[in-house]
Write a protein that holds these residues in place. Structure first.
Motif, PDB file in Angstrom:
ATOM      1  N   ALA A   1       0.845  -1.213   0.000  1.00  0.00           N
ATOM      2  CA  ALA A   1       0.000   0.000   0.000  1.00  0.00           C
ATOM      3  C   ALA A   1       0.873   1.254   0.000  1.00  0.00           C
ATOM      4  N   ALA A   2       0.633   2.131  -0.955  1.00  0.00           N
ATOM      5  CA  ALA A   2       1.461   3.335  -1.086  1.00  0.00           C
ATOM      6  C   ALA A   2       1.299   4.219   0.146  1.00  0.00           C
ATOM      7  N   GLY A   3       2.413   4.642   0.694  1.00  0.00           N
ATOM      8  CA  GLY A   3       2.420   5.712   1.694  1.00  0.00           C
ATOM      9  C   GLY A   3       2.031   5.340   3.112  1.00  0.00           C
ATOM     10  N   VAL A   4       1.794   4.066   3.421  1.00  0.00           N
ATOM     11  CA  VAL A   4       1.416   3.742   4.802  1.00  0.00           C
ATOM     12  C   VAL A   4       2.660   3.236   5.550  1.00  0.00           C
TER      13      VAL A   4
ATOM     14  N   VAL B   1      12.339   6.600   5.449  1.00  0.00           N
ATOM     15  CA  VAL B   1      12.039   7.853   4.741  1.00  0.00           C
ATOM     16  C   VAL B   1      12.512   7.779   3.280  1.00  0.00           C
ATOM     17  N   MET B   2      13.491   6.898   3.019  1.00  0.00           N
ATOM     18  CA  MET B   2      13.958   6.738   1.633  1.00  0.00           C
ATOM     19  C   MET B   2      12.876   6.138   0.730  1.00  0.00           C
ATOM     20  N   LEU B   3      11.847   5.518   1.345  1.00  0.00           N
ATOM     21  CA  LEU B   3      10.734   5.033   0.509  1.00  0.00           C
ATOM     22  C   LEU B   3       9.961   6.215  -0.084  1.00  0.00           C
ATOM     23  N   ASP B   4       9.999   7.380   0.598  1.00  0.00           N
ATOM     24  CA  ASP B   4       9.374   8.575   0.006  1.00  0.00           C
ATOM     25  C   ASP B   4      10.183   9.025  -1.217  1.00  0.00           C
ATOM     26  N   ALA B   5      11.514   8.852  -1.141  1.00  0.00           N
ATOM     27  CA  ALA B   5      12.357   9.190  -2.307  1.00  0.00           C
ATOM     28  C   ALA B   5      12.102   8.185  -3.440  1.00  0.00           C
TER      29      ALA B   5
ATOM     30  N   MET C   1      10.386  16.368  -8.466  1.00  0.00           N
ATOM     31  CA  MET C   1      10.571  15.213  -7.578  1.00  0.00           C
ATOM     32  C   MET C   1      10.544  15.623  -6.113  1.00  0.00           C
ATOM     33  N   ARG C   2      11.004  16.812  -5.797  1.00  0.00           N
ATOM     34  CA  ARG C   2      10.902  17.326  -4.417  1.00  0.00           C
ATOM     35  C   ARG C   2       9.420  17.465  -4.032  1.00  0.00           C
ATOM     36  N   ALA C   3       8.594  17.943  -4.997  1.00  0.00           N
ATOM     37  CA  ALA C   3       7.157  18.096  -4.714  1.00  0.00           C
ATOM     38  C   ALA C   3       6.537  16.725  -4.423  1.00  0.00           C
TER      39      ALA C   3
ATOM     40  N   SER D   1       5.319  12.338   2.027  1.00  0.00           N
ATOM     41  CA  SER D   1       5.421  12.380   3.477  1.00  0.00           C
ATOM     42  C   SER D   1       4.152  12.961   4.112  1.00  0.00           C
ATOM     43  N   GLN D   2       3.524  13.947   3.436  1.00  0.00           N
ATOM     44  CA  GLN D   2       2.232  14.488   3.924  1.00  0.00           C
ATOM     45  C   GLN D   2       1.159  13.410   3.924  1.00  0.00           C
ATOM     46  N   LEU D   3       1.096  12.628   2.820  1.00  0.00           N
ATOM     47  CA  LEU D   3       0.066  11.581   2.712  1.00  0.00           C
ATOM     48  C   LEU D   3       0.241  10.533   3.799  1.00  0.00           C
ATOM     49  N   ALA D   4       1.513  10.178   4.088  1.00  0.00           N
ATOM     50  CA  ALA D   4       1.771   9.185   5.143  1.00  0.00           C
ATOM     51  C   ALA D   4       1.241   9.708   6.475  1.00  0.00           C
ATOM     52  N   ALA D   5       1.448  11.010   6.726  1.00  0.00           N
ATOM     53  CA  ALA D   5       0.973  11.587   7.989  1.00  0.00           C
ATOM     54  C   ALA D   5      -0.559  11.564   8.021  1.00  0.00           C
TER      55      ALA D   5
END
Ligand SMILES: NC(=O)c1ccc[n+]([C@@H]2O[C@H](COP(=O)([O-])OP(=O)(O)OC[C@H]3O[C@@H](n4cnc5c(N)ncnc54)[C@H](OP(=O)(O)O)[C@@H]3O)[C@@H](O)[C@H]2O)c1
Length: 276
Positions: free
Chosen positions: A98-101, A165-169, A258-260, A266-270
């Protein structure tokens, strides 16, 4: 991977379909794959396609499996996990696609102390050409990491990151990346039409060029930079185009985009963490 390992998928949608196809194409026995979903007609279809055992009760599936792949939409994950608590045993490996969890949230929802691998696959997995970033919590053994690698390698390539956090990258690069290449194909097609080509021709030329360049980059010993230099003759047409890209600071455009994506991941995970 031991063919006696039993793998259960919760969610029988597109990604589960891709991974199950990959496993079976890699000689993993369908007898040891099980699947559950709330959609009974989809379950019947999967049963017909793969001849595997299906369940409508996720907890019942969990009782029969060594590995559980969580393949529902991210918004569903909290409720799915909270209903699994009682059925899990301490040796079950949980793999979330699941993306972002975040792992911490999955572990919290499952009741704590679980061996969890969080992965970020991408859409080309549907054609066995995916690339997946993976992160394991401290409960995952090296044998379980090997198992997770074999499962995700069945739809392409995979790699491990040591910091979650590298999964966000990874999300900002390969997770969202197919859309960046589709955008490039769209832009090149439109520019081709502006130069006088008909739309179909421009699109075919763009797609085949992207495919050819990507294949060259993937099989060559030379870096993408060297491959580019090889096809850029001084004062030639390619140089004219590359200089025009560079005048517009192409690297910076890509870096900002890519920064966006990274910040949004990271916002979605929160947000997903606060959703339960
Ligand atoms: N597709 C991709 O390219 C891609 C790439 C990277 C990561 N992912 C991740 O992969 C996951 C699955 O994506 P997908 O595209 O395969 O989704 P999908 O096609 O919508 O499949 C999810 C399935 O789960 C079912 N479901 C919903 N609630 C359930 C429950 N409580 N118990 C069991 N099954 C339930 C859904 O049924 P209903 O449709 O009836 O709700 C649906 O059949 C997502 O978390 C996504 O973030 C996908």
């Amino acid at each position: 991977m031991k063919n006696s390992t039993t793998i259960g998928f919760i969610g029988a949608g597109n990604m589960a379909y891709a991974i199950i196809s990959g496993l079976i194409n890699n000689d993993f026995s369908a007898e040891n794959i099980k699947i559950s979903d709330t959609n009974e007609s989809l379950l019947s279809l999967r049963k017909k396609e793969f001849n595997l055992e299906v369940f409508t009760d996720n907890s019942e599936l969990v009782r029969h499996c060594d590995v559980i792949v969580l393949a529902v939409k991210p918004q569903m994950l909290s409720s799915v996990c909270q209903l699994l608590k009682q059925a899990l045993n301490s040796n079950t490996l949980i793999i979330s696609i699941a993306a972002g969890v975040r792992v911490h949230d999955i572990d919290r929802w499952l009741g704590g102390d679980c061996a969890i691998v969080r992965t970020m696959p991408n859409t080309p997995a549907l054609l066995n050409q995916g690339v997946t970033g993976m992160f394991a919590n401290e409960r995952v053994s090296s044998a379980q990491k090997e198992l997770a690698t074999s499962i995700l390698n069945s739809v392409g390539q995979s790699l491990w990151v040591t910091d979650e956090v590298m999964l966000d990258a990874v999300t900002a690069l390969s997770g969202s990346g197919p859309a960046y290449f589709f955008l490039m194909i769209e832009s090149m097609s439109k520019a081709g039409v502006a130069l006088g080509l008909d739309e179909k021709t421009a699109q075919l030329l763009s797609i085949q060029t992207a495919l050819g360049a990507s294949m060259m980059a993937s099989v060559s010993d030379e870096s993408p930079r060297d491959l580019r230099a090889n096809v850029t003759s001084p004062n030639g047409t390619t140089q004219a185009a590359i200089e025009s890209f560079q005048d517009q600071d192409f690297d910076m455009i890509v870096a900002h985009a890519m920064r966006a994506a990274f910040d949004r991941a990271s916002q979605l995970a929160a947000e997903l963490s606060d959703s339960d």
